[in-house]
Design an enzyme around this catalytic site. Structure first.
Site, mmCIF file in Angstrom:
data_model
loop_
_atom_site.group_PDB
_atom_site.id
_atom_site.type_symbol
_atom_site.label_atom_id
_atom_site.label_comp_id
_atom_site.label_asym_id
_atom_site.label_seq_id
_atom_site.Cartn_x
_atom_site.Cartn_y
_atom_site.Cartn_z
ATOM 1 N N CYS A 266 13.699 -30.589 -50.623
ATOM 2 C CA CYS A 266 13.136 -31.883 -51.017
ATOM 3 C C CYS A 266 13.794 -33.080 -50.335
ATOM 4 C CB CYS A 266 13.196 -32.047 -52.533
ATOM 5 S SG CYS A 266 14.732 -31.474 -53.251
ATOM 6 N N GLN B 181 20.540 -37.327 -56.086
ATOM 7 C CA GLN B 181 19.444 -36.403 -56.400
ATOM 8 C C GLN B 181 19.219 -36.260 -57.908
ATOM 9 O OE1 GLN B 181 20.656 -33.769 -52.547
ATOM 10 N NE2 GLN B 181 19.248 -32.770 -53.950
ATOM 11 N N ARG C 56 24.347 -35.121 -57.329
ATOM 12 C CA ARG C 56 23.400 -35.127 -58.456
ATOM 13 C C ARG C 56 23.703 -36.351 -59.314
ATOM 14 N NH1 ARG C 56 19.371 -32.167 -58.086
ATOM 15 N NH2 ARG C 56 20.483 -30.181 -58.030
ATOM 16 N N HIS D 21 14.459 -38.416 -55.894
ATOM 17 C CA HIS D 21 15.675 -38.336 -55.088
ATOM 18 C C HIS D 21 15.792 -39.608 -54.242
ATOM 19 C CE1 HIS D 21 16.283 -34.361 -56.385
ATOM 20 N NE2 HIS D 21 16.112 -33.671 -55.274
HETATM 21 N N1 HSE Z 1 17.731 -28.374 -53.896
HETATM 22 C C1 HSE Z 1 17.078 -29.504 -54.453
HETATM 23 C C2 HSE Z 1 17.897 -30.115 -55.542
HETATM 24 C C3 HSE Z 1 15.746 -29.121 -54.987
HETATM 25 O O1 HSE Z 1 18.752 -29.414 -56.084
HETATM 26 O O2 HSE Z 1 17.720 -31.274 -55.865
HETATM 27 C C4 HSE Z 1 14.590 -29.294 -54.071
HETATM 28 O O3 HSE Z 1 14.632 -28.649 -52.855
#
Ligand code: HSE
Length: 364
Positions: A135, A162, A264, A271
């Site tokens: 993503c 993210q 995160r 994102h």
């Molecule tokens: N790997 C991504 C995430 C999810 O953890 O945000 C979408 O590819």
């Protein structure tokens, strides 16, 4: 009409895909069959030209009748069923959201606004496996498309913010449960001073009773600077994907370095990324801006001022839309070839479901 089988259509990416296909009247263009690991025999969703019963997603014989299979079921399903189908001689098209097959030499990473010509070319060359990209990679490439097209990117360093959705539906709910736990206990208590409150909240989020079964850590009132597994070179796997996938999507002649830190944060489904871009040569800012703004129908250049940035360049304003705003575009004090930019995009739309839908449309 082509027979299309859907697997994993009840999950988060699958549900967004179904919703978009409904909006775009895609079901009119195909015969749809719904497969499930657990709901075989039940009523299928009602769509135009849809087969009324759910079929079993482990039934190789039924799966092999399909011209196209679209999987949002996740990597384990792909790992098991894709080789089983191919080894049994199935020659249909496989469209997949999972990362399992992305870097295989006989797969194409699909991102319609950026590499539609490559997808078309691959279809005509007889390639059969079409895989959605990571993503953050997809969202970055749509935002910076104009600069890549003009060969202006020497390297990119991207720091990501993210959303919980990237980790899955359970994680989104866990973030809300974490917020609720804090809110229920400490919601607007004027009797406590800010510092006293912070101490109490911090010990609450660190406690064993705090809901964190999925993230393993508090995300509410916190950030988590590691996404996915550890790579031997010190990158996280999410960070590793940026360069390898972007270069495969763009089919670059010379590898463009792309690296940064993936983090995160407590956004729900969008994102964001702060990017430092080293340009291959000095270019006027106005030229950079028009290249970015005109590259594809989805990218939206947000003027670099406070009011428009805070209104239009945030997860809250982008959520649920196909727009990919990019702003904070300016030359950095590092030098004339260093560009600053910030972008946001919906993780479930262009970040996951929409590239699959576009390729499916091309194939039917
Ligand atoms: N790997 C991504 C995430 C999810 O953890 O945000 C979408 O590819």
């Amino acid at each position: 009409m082509k027979k299309v089988g859907f697997i994993g259509w009840r999950g988060m990416v699958g549900s967004v895909l179904m919703e978009r296909m409904g909006e775009e009247k895609d079901f009119l263009k195909m015969e749809s069959y719904f497969f499930s690991t657990s709901k075989g025999g039940e009523e299928a969703p009602v769509v135009a030209n849809g087969y009324p019963k759910v079929l079993s997603s482990t039934d190789l014989k039924e799966l092999m009748k399909m011209d196209i299979l679209v999987s949002c079921q996740g990597g384990e399903f792909t790992l098991e069923m894709h080789p089983a189908l191919r080894n049994s001689g199935w020659k249909g098209y496989w469209i997949d959201a999972a990362s399992t097959l992305r870097m295989k030499s006989d797969s194409v990473i699909i991102l319609d606004p950026v590499n539609r010509h490559i997808i078309q070319d691959s279809i005509s060359k007889g390639m059969k496996d079409f895989i959605g990209g990571n993503c953050t990679v997809s969202l970055m490439l749509i935002a910076l498309h104009g600069l890549f097209k003009a060969d202006l990117v020497e390297w990119v360093s991207s720091m990501t913010y993210q959303a919980a959705s990237g980790a899955g539906a359970k994680n989104m709910l866990e973030l809300l449960a974490q917020m609720q736990t804090v809110g229920n206990k400490y919601g607007a208590n004027p009797a406590l001073g800010a510092l006293e409150m912070e101490k109490e909240v911090n010990s609450l989020i660190a406690s064993d009773s705090f809901p964190k079964a999925n993230f393993g850590h508090p995300l509410a009132l916190n950030i988590l600077p590691w996404i996915d597994s550890e790579m031997p070179n010190g990158q996280s796997k999410e960070e590793w994907k940026a360069q390898v996938e972007a270069n495969k999507i763009l089919q670059t002649q010379k590898e463009i370095p792309i690296d940064g830190t993936c983090i995160r944060v407590g956004a729900l489904r969008c994102h964001s990324q702060a990017m430092t871009i080293k340009l291959t040569k000095s270019v006027e800012l106005a030229t950079v801006e028009s290249l970015i703004a005109e590259a594809n129908p989805w990218v939206k250049l947000i003027p670099n001022n406070k009011a428009e940035t805070l209104k239009k360049l945030t997860p809250a304003s982008v959520s649920g839309t196909l727009n990919i705003p990019i702003g904070r575009v300016r030359k950095m004090t590092l030098g004339d070839q260093y560009l600053n930019a910030f972008t946001c995009g919906d993780q479930l739309l262009w970040g996951a479901a929409e590239p699959l839908r576009c390729t499916l449309r091309m194939l039917v």
